[in-house]
Scaffold this motif. Sequence first.
Motif, PDB file in Angstrom:
ATOM      1  N   GLY A  21       8.303  19.582  25.672  1.00 14.24           N
ATOM      2  CA  GLY A  21       9.733  19.841  25.799  1.00 14.24           C
ATOM      3  C   GLY A  21      10.332  20.647  24.673  1.00 14.24           C
ATOM      4  O   GLY A  21      11.419  21.200  24.823  1.00 14.24           O
ATOM      5  N   GLY A  22       9.638  20.690  23.538  1.00 16.60           N
ATOM      6  CA  GLY A  22      10.143  21.472  22.426  1.00 16.60           C
ATOM      7  C   GLY A  22      11.290  20.821  21.677  1.00 16.60           C
ATOM      8  O   GLY A  22      11.966  21.481  20.889  1.00 16.60           O
ATOM      9  N   LEU A  23      11.533  19.524  21.894  1.00 18.59           N
ATOM     10  CA  LEU A  23      12.591  18.846  21.162  1.00 18.59           C
ATOM     11  C   LEU A  23      12.134  18.616  19.726  1.00 18.59           C
ATOM     12  O   LEU A  23      10.950  18.364  19.466  1.00 18.59           O
ATOM     13  CB  LEU A  23      12.935  17.506  21.806  1.00 18.59           C
ATOM     14  N   SER A  24      13.064  18.699  18.805  1.00 14.67           N
ATOM     15  CA  SER A  24      12.745  18.429  17.412  1.00 14.67           C
ATOM     16  C   SER A  24      12.536  16.922  17.234  1.00 14.67           C
ATOM     17  O   SER A  24      12.986  16.119  18.064  1.00 14.67           O
ATOM     18  CB  SER A  24      13.896  18.882  16.508  1.00 14.67           C
ATOM     19  N   PRO A  25      11.853  16.503  16.145  1.00 12.45           N
ATOM     20  CA  PRO A  25      11.718  15.062  15.897  1.00 12.45           C
ATOM     21  C   PRO A  25      13.068  14.352  15.845  1.00 12.45           C
ATOM     22  O   PRO A  25      13.202  13.211  16.306  1.00 12.45           O
ATOM     23  CB  PRO A  25      11.000  15.018  14.542  1.00 12.45           C
ATOM     24  N   LEU A  32       7.830  14.918  24.908  1.00  6.57           N
ATOM     25  CA  LEU A  32       9.102  15.563  24.580  1.00  6.57           C
ATOM     26  C   LEU A  32       8.940  16.551  23.428  1.00  6.57           C
ATOM     27  O   LEU A  32       9.523  17.637  23.440  1.00  6.57           O
ATOM     28  CB  LEU A  32      10.144  14.506  24.210  1.00  6.57           C
ATOM     29  N   ARG A  33       8.145  16.164  22.443  1.00  6.59           N
ATOM     30  CA  ARG A  33       7.990  17.020  21.258  1.00  6.59           C
ATOM     31  C   ARG A  33       7.166  18.261  21.564  1.00  6.59           C
ATOM     32  O   ARG A  33       7.565  19.383  21.233  1.00  6.59           O
ATOM     33  CB  ARG A  33       7.307  16.206  20.142  1.00  6.59           C
ATOM     34  N   LEU A  34       6.003  18.075  22.181  1.00  6.56           N
ATOM     35  CA  LEU A  34       5.078  19.192  22.354  1.00  6.56           C
ATOM     36  C   LEU A  34       5.395  20.033  23.573  1.00  6.56           C
ATOM     37  O   LEU A  34       5.352  21.265  23.514  1.00  6.56           O
ATOM     38  CB  LEU A  34       3.640  18.664  22.457  1.00  6.56           C
ATOM     39  N   MET A  90      10.497   7.752  14.385  1.00  8.70           N
ATOM     40  CA  MET A  90       9.930   8.664  15.377  1.00  8.70           C
ATOM     41  C   MET A  90       8.846   9.538  14.749  1.00  8.70           C
ATOM     42  O   MET A  90       7.818   9.822  15.385  1.00  8.70           O
ATOM     43  CB  MET A  90      11.038   9.538  15.975  1.00  8.70           C
ATOM     44  N   ALA A  91       9.052   9.958  13.521  1.00 10.17           N
ATOM     45  CA  ALA A  91       8.030  10.764  12.851  1.00 10.17           C
ATOM     46  C   ALA A  91       6.722   9.992  12.738  1.00 10.17           C
ATOM     47  O   ALA A  91       5.632  10.546  12.948  1.00 10.17           O
ATOM     48  CB  ALA A  91       8.519  11.194  11.467  1.00 10.17           C
ATOM     49  N   LYS A  92       6.812   8.704  12.431  1.00 12.16           N
ATOM     50  CA  LYS A  92       5.608   7.872  12.347  1.00 12.16           C
ATOM     51  C   LYS A  92       4.930   7.766  13.705  1.00 12.16           C
ATOM     52  O   LYS A  92       3.696   7.813  13.801  1.00 12.16           O
ATOM     53  CB  LYS A  92       5.970   6.481  11.828  1.00 12.16           C
ATOM     54  N   ARG A  93       5.720   7.620  14.774  1.00 15.01           N
ATOM     55  CA  ARG A  93       5.144   7.541  16.113  1.00 15.01           C
ATOM     56  C   ARG A  93       4.369   8.813  16.439  1.00 15.01           C
ATOM     57  O   ARG A  93       3.258   8.757  16.971  1.00 15.01           O
ATOM     58  CB  ARG A  93       6.247   7.330  17.156  1.00 15.01           C
ATOM     59  N   LEU A  94       4.964   9.937  16.125  1.00 12.49           N
ATOM     60  CA  LEU A  94       4.328  11.206  16.444  1.00 12.49           C
ATOM     61  C   LEU A  94       3.034  11.389  15.650  1.00 12.49           C
ATOM     62  O   LEU A  94       2.017  11.841  16.194  1.00 12.49           O
ATOM     63  CB  LEU A  94       5.295  12.360  16.169  1.00 12.49           C
TER      64      LEU A  94
END
Length: 422
Positions: free
Chosen positions: A135-139, A131-133, A153-157
Amino acid sequence: MEEVERAFREAHGAAVASLVRLFGDITLAEDAVQDAFVAAMHHWPRSGIPPNPAGWIVITARHRAIDLKRRADRGRELYGKLAAARSEPAEHPWEAVPEGDPDLMRDDQLRLIFTCCHPALRVEHQVALTLRLIGGLSPQEVARAFLVSEATMAKRLVRAKFKISAAGIPFRVPAAAELPARLRVVLTVLYLIYNAGADNRKGRGDLRREAIRLARLLVAVMPDEPEALGLLALMLLCESRTPARGTDAIVLLRDQDRSQWDRGLITEGHNLVLRCLRRGRMGPFQLQAAIHAVHGDAPTYHATDWAAIVRFYDRLLVAMPTPMVALNRAIAVAETQGPAAALDLVDAVAAELDGYHLLHATRGALLSQLGRSADAAVAYSRATQLAPTEPEVQLLTERLAEVIAPGQTSGGKEQSGPADCD
């Protein structure tokens, strides 16, 4: 401003994927693309969105990545190598083709999808990274989609990107021998993304649209993969019913206004299912799409070809022998063989799905049809306790009231059958 943001989001995956190929660094690619977005917000409103936003973003982000890498390394030697590499069009097609090569763009995104969905990563990390990379969704948006805090979520990423780097996960499409197992992971992640946006009451339409876009991308670069076709068909057929599902309260499949269904999506989904049937290699996603296609064919709930649906579920249960599939098959069996036969099937998986609210909702509906109101009330009460959302609690509370006070139905509707939530 909204048009700029939409265009950027659509270009985000292609831009990040291209920069990962060029620099081999996911974090650097992300940072550079975000800086390019800032530049786009400054330039595009005045000059207009370029014909190929992804090409513009990649060229801008690449120059920014070179600057970032030069500063990080504090060395002119690496910068000189990167600057020299920029003059080699064979290795860096973006320089030779400023507007971008669509085939290369799709290939880069496909490589990044497989990188995000590498089996060495945990499933929640695969979904978040995709989703982040891509899809371009923000954290913040990714965190909101999965009902966790932004910090979590930031930790997961961060962990996922560290795992890719530490494990040396390659940025490539798997070899032919690896592809079947790896493709299943990718398809499952895309389906999880779609389902995360499937609740029309949570304003997650962006997730559904992004999952469909990624499925289309996968089909475009892998047109001979029948399960990719099946996943796209399944998403389109599910999406076709979104306008009739309601936003403030749950509208069950049997109660939906079918004139609101999107016939264009249904037709496209049907055509994909037919392509799958002709291939004769029906996997789990194709079989689920076929089931939804049968629903899409029916002018009314009661005109549904339930026998065909049961046959498809028979095959799906062989391909994917899970208690959830068995439960859904039982719901279809209730329409062909009656509530007693279906209840036996539901009870066979009750222990495995005891914490799932729709298991108890289905039992409540079947028990009610069999005239066992007291038992139905117990089942509905348990379902109400387990229901994860307020609209589901409201619906199940109404069903509970109906069996406690027989004959007093909500809104004058007759008793519903098994839990046919769509």
